[in-house]
Design a protein around this motif. Sequence first.
Motif, PDB file in Angstrom:
ATOM      1  N   GLU A 135       1.045  -0.703   0.045  1.00 19.19           N
ATOM      2  CA  GLU A 135      -0.405   0.073  -0.097  1.00 19.19           C
ATOM      3  C   GLU A 135       0.990   1.479  -0.569  1.00 19.19           C
ATOM      4  O   GLU A 135       1.085   2.132  -0.618  1.00 19.19           O
ATOM      5  N   ARG A 194       1.701   9.187  -6.170  1.00 22.21           N
ATOM      6  CA  ARG A 194       2.103  10.344  -5.848  1.00 22.21           C
ATOM      7  C   ARG A 194       2.903  11.216  -7.358  1.00 22.21           C
ATOM      8  O   ARG A 194       2.987  11.750  -7.107  1.00 22.21           O
ATOM      9  N   LYS A 218       0.519   4.023  -3.038  1.00 23.20           N
ATOM     10  CA  LYS A 218       0.692   5.702  -2.184  1.00 23.20           C
ATOM     11  C   LYS A 218       1.679   6.333  -2.759  1.00 23.20           C
ATOM     12  O   LYS A 218       1.670   6.830  -3.454  1.00 23.20           O
TER      13      LYS A 218
END
Length: 215
Positions: free
Chosen positions: A187, A195, A191
């Motif tokens: 996870e 980004r 992320k």
Amino acid sequence: MGLRERKKRETHRRLHREAVRLVLENGLDAVTVDDIAAAADVSSRTFFNYYASKDDALVGEGPLAATDEGRAEFIAGGPTGDPVEDLKAYLLTFVRDDPEEHRSAFEDMLLRKRLVQKEPSLMPRAMARFAETEQQIAADIAARLGEEDDAIRPQLGAHLASTLMRFTLHRFKESGHGPCQDARTAEAYLKDLERVMDETFQALRGFFLLPGQGP
């Protein structure tokens, strides 16, 4: 993904990685199919269930592609209706579907880059894999636009998508957020990649704004 399919994928990746490792260590001409099969702990017959030749095993499957669900959503005009945002979502579908699988595939990509630098004769085959993925993107863009695959907009969009993805992965690696940080969860990996992808696409939008225009 079912257990049987996952085991097949693991064998597929193990053969690819062992092939790359052996050639990096010993050179292309010194490695045989039998060597690769033995290193991967399978028979030579099993090798040919996965790859047609030693060079195929070295190049692997090439870059990751969008999932069937992601492709269908993009072709239908989703998920947002904004072409730039939808292209970003399209490119991220594989990662979101299985971040851990993407991390492993990213590691493979970095190994292939080293391999092609060491063995330039593999470059045409590697580039052919990239071209296949690019043409799939062009076909999906064409389906969304209602145009032919070889029309200028689908072809330009596919080249742009490939460039954006390569640029994103390069920045991802150079910023210290590459796949080798195994302590991170899948996870967290996702992320971080999202980004960097957001930053890339924001920069793309900003590039085309006239001075004084807002985002």
